[in-house]
Design a protein around this motif. Structure first.
Motif, short mmCIF file in Angstrom:
data_model
loop_
_atom_site.label_atom_id
_atom_site.label_comp_id
_atom_site.label_asym_id
_atom_site.label_seq_id
_atom_site.Cartn_x
_atom_site.Cartn_y
_atom_site.Cartn_z
N GLU A 198 112.25 -63.95 -45.12
CA GLU A 198 113.19 -64.63 -44.23
C GLU A 198 113.57 -63.70 -43.09
O GLU A 198 113.35 -62.49 -43.17
CB GLU A 198 114.44 -65.04 -45.02
N ILE A 199 114.14 -64.26 -42.03
CA ILE A 199 114.67 -63.47 -40.93
C ILE A 199 116.19 -63.47 -41.06
O ILE A 199 116.84 -64.51 -40.97
CB ILE A 199 114.27 -64.07 -39.56
N VAL A 200 116.76 -62.29 -41.31
CA VAL A 200 118.20 -62.17 -41.50
C VAL A 200 118.87 -61.99 -40.14
O VAL A 200 118.50 -61.11 -39.36
CB VAL A 200 118.55 -60.97 -42.42
N VAL A 201 119.86 -62.83 -39.84
CA VAL A 201 120.58 -62.79 -38.57
C VAL A 201 122.06 -62.54 -38.86
O VAL A 201 122.72 -63.36 -39.50
CB VAL A 201 120.41 -64.10 -37.78
N ASP A 202 122.57 -61.41 -38.39
CA ASP A 202 123.97 -61.04 -38.62
C ASP A 202 124.84 -61.59 -37.48
O ASP A 202 124.60 -61.31 -36.31
CB ASP A 202 124.10 -59.51 -38.67
N ILE A 203 125.85 -62.40 -37.84
CA ILE A 203 126.69 -63.03 -36.81
C ILE A 203 128.07 -62.39 -36.72
O ILE A 203 128.97 -62.93 -36.06
CB ILE A 203 126.85 -64.54 -37.11
N SER A 204 128.26 -61.22 -37.33
CA SER A 204 129.59 -60.61 -37.41
C SER A 204 130.23 -60.37 -36.04
O SER A 204 131.45 -60.47 -35.89
CB SER A 204 129.50 -59.27 -38.17
N LYS A 205 129.42 -60.06 -35.02
CA LYS A 205 129.96 -59.70 -33.71
C LYS A 205 130.09 -60.89 -32.76
O LYS A 205 130.51 -60.73 -31.62
CB LYS A 205 129.09 -58.62 -33.08
N LEU A 206 129.73 -62.08 -33.22
CA LEU A 206 129.77 -63.25 -32.34
C LEU A 206 131.21 -63.72 -32.13
O LEU A 206 131.91 -64.06 -33.08
CB LEU A 206 128.94 -64.39 -32.91
N ASP A 207 131.64 -63.76 -30.87
CA ASP A 207 132.94 -64.32 -30.52
C ASP A 207 132.72 -65.74 -29.99
O ASP A 207 131.58 -66.19 -29.84
CB ASP A 207 133.62 -63.45 -29.47
N ILE A 208 133.79 -66.44 -29.68
CA ILE A 208 133.68 -67.79 -29.13
C ILE A 208 132.93 -67.71 -27.79
O ILE A 208 133.28 -66.91 -26.91
CB ILE A 208 135.06 -68.42 -28.93
N GLY A 209 131.90 -68.51 -27.64
CA GLY A 209 131.09 -68.52 -26.44
C GLY A 209 129.86 -67.64 -26.53
O GLY A 209 128.98 -67.71 -25.67
N SER A 226 93.82 -62.70 -44.47
CA SER A 226 93.31 -61.40 -44.90
C SER A 226 94.27 -60.31 -44.46
O SER A 226 95.14 -60.54 -43.61
CB SER A 226 91.91 -61.14 -44.32
N ASP A 227 94.10 -59.13 -45.01
CA ASP A 227 95.02 -58.02 -44.75
C ASP A 227 94.94 -57.50 -43.32
O ASP A 227 95.90 -56.94 -42.80
CB ASP A 227 94.75 -56.86 -45.71
N ASP A 228 93.82 -57.68 -42.65
CA ASP A 228 93.60 -57.04 -41.35
C ASP A 228 93.76 -57.98 -40.16
O ASP A 228 93.54 -57.58 -39.03
CB ASP A 228 92.22 -56.40 -41.31
N LYS A 229 94.14 -59.24 -40.40
CA LYS A 229 94.31 -60.19 -39.30
C LYS A 229 95.75 -60.71 -39.27
O LYS A 229 96.28 -61.10 -40.31
CB LYS A 229 93.34 -61.36 -39.43
N PRO A 230 96.39 -60.72 -38.07
CA PRO A 230 97.76 -61.25 -37.99
C PRO A 230 97.82 -62.71 -38.42
O PRO A 230 96.90 -63.49 -38.17
CB PRO A 230 98.11 -61.11 -36.50
N ILE A 231 98.93 -63.08 -39.07
CA ILE A 231 99.13 -64.43 -39.56
C ILE A 231 100.28 -65.06 -38.78
O ILE A 231 101.32 -64.43 -38.58
CB ILE A 231 99.48 -64.42 -41.06
N THR A 232 100.10 -66.28 -38.33
CA THR A 232 101.17 -67.03 -37.67
C THR A 232 101.78 -68.00 -38.66
O THR A 232 101.08 -68.82 -39.26
CB THR A 232 100.63 -67.80 -36.46
N ILE A 233 103.09 -67.89 -38.83
CA ILE A 233 103.77 -68.69 -39.84
C ILE A 233 105.24 -68.85 -39.46
O ILE A 233 105.79 -68.01 -38.75
CB ILE A 233 103.64 -68.02 -41.23
N ALA A 234 105.87 -69.94 -39.89
CA ALA A 234 107.30 -70.17 -39.66
C ALA A 234 108.06 -69.75 -40.90
O ALA A 234 107.76 -70.20 -42.00
CB ALA A 234 107.58 -71.64 -39.33
N VAL A 235 109.04 -68.87 -40.73
CA VAL A 235 109.82 -68.37 -41.87
C VAL A 235 111.28 -68.79 -41.70
O VAL A 235 111.78 -68.92 -40.58
CB VAL A 235 109.72 -66.84 -42.00
N PRO A 236 111.99 -68.99 -42.81
CA PRO A 236 113.39 -69.44 -42.73
C PRO A 236 114.33 -68.36 -42.20
O PRO A 236 114.05 -67.16 -42.30
CB PRO A 236 113.73 -69.80 -44.17
N ILE A 237 115.45 -68.81 -41.63
CA ILE A 237 116.50 -67.92 -41.12
C ILE A 237 117.62 -67.84 -42.15
O ILE A 237 118.03 -68.86 -42.70
CB ILE A 237 117.05 -68.45 -39.79
N LYS A 238 118.13 -66.63 -42.38
CA LYS A 238 119.28 -66.45 -43.26
C LYS A 238 120.43 -65.87 -42.44
O LYS A 238 120.31 -64.79 -41.87
CB LYS A 238 118.94 -65.52 -44.42
#
Length: 209
Positions: free
Chosen positions: A139-150, A94-106
């Motif tokens: 989806e959950i968008v994850v930006d990796i532009s700033k990731l260096d080695i480690g 329903s619109d007024d209750k939080p929903i728990t769900i697994a969403v894909p990562i992009k």
């Protein structure tokens, strides 16, 4: 969040014998819960093709004998040999209750560490979240532009308005590792990769008598 429509009919009988009969007719026994009472219904097996063979997560507009319900696919049981669908559970939302769900990562962007020769390591394909129906993302968008080695991105590094992340905060989502480990070789004052050092050690080992 993306939506898909699915239609079904109320079951006249509920039980194992009736369920087997439905499966022989390529119907799938289903149950919807989360409302005032559980609703047992059936639907065509072929209708699930647009839901299960995709990484996407959907709000399922479930039409049962003319009455529409907002649901999410909660659980699906398969035959261990044929992989045919045996049973499906839907959770009414329903619109007024939080929903728990697994969403894909992009994953987006190009990592600095990868450009230097590092290797991108993806530790998760989906993240478990809690949010109101209107705030659920595709989806959950994850930006990796700033990731260096480690470097890595953990769940605690992610933030979205009106969304709670439920996975452990220190869980790594994605990271960049060195493609080849460098070790010191003190005698010669040079460096070598771990593979080269191992080969050198083998060549210097005394022969067996």
């Amino acid at each position: 969040m993306k939506q898909v429509s699915l239609s079904g009919s109320l079951r006249e009988n509920v039980g194992k014998k009736d369920a087997k009969k439905l499966r022989r007719e390529f119907k799938v026994p289903c149950v919807m819960y989360g409302g005032k009472e559980q609703v047992h219904f059936l639907t065509d097996e072929k209708l699930f093709l647009k839901i299960i063979f995709t990484p996407n997560v959907y709000i399922v507009k479930l039409n049962i004998d003319g009455k529409e319900h907002d649901t999410i696919l909660q659980d699906m049981q398969y035959h261990p040999v044929t992989d045919r669908i045996l049973h499906v559970d839907f959770l009414q939302v329903s619109d007024d209750k939080p929903i728990t769900i697994a969403v894909p990562i992009k994953i987006t962007g190009t990592s600095q560490g990868v450009l230097k020769g590092g290797r991108l390591i993806k530790k998760a394909r989906k993240l478990k979240i809690s949010a109101l129906l209107k705030n659920l993302p595709d989806e959950i968008v994850v930006d990796i532009s700033k990731l260096d080695i480690g470097d890595s991105i953990m769940v605690s590094d992610l933030f979205r308005d009106h969304i709670n992340f439920l996975d452990a905060p220190r869980n790594i989502v994605v990271g960049v590792r060195s493609a080849r480990t460098v070790v010191e070789v003190p005698e010669g004052g040079i460096t070598a990769t771990a593979e080269e050092a191992a080969e050198g050690a083998d060549s210097e080992a005394p022969a067996e008598k």
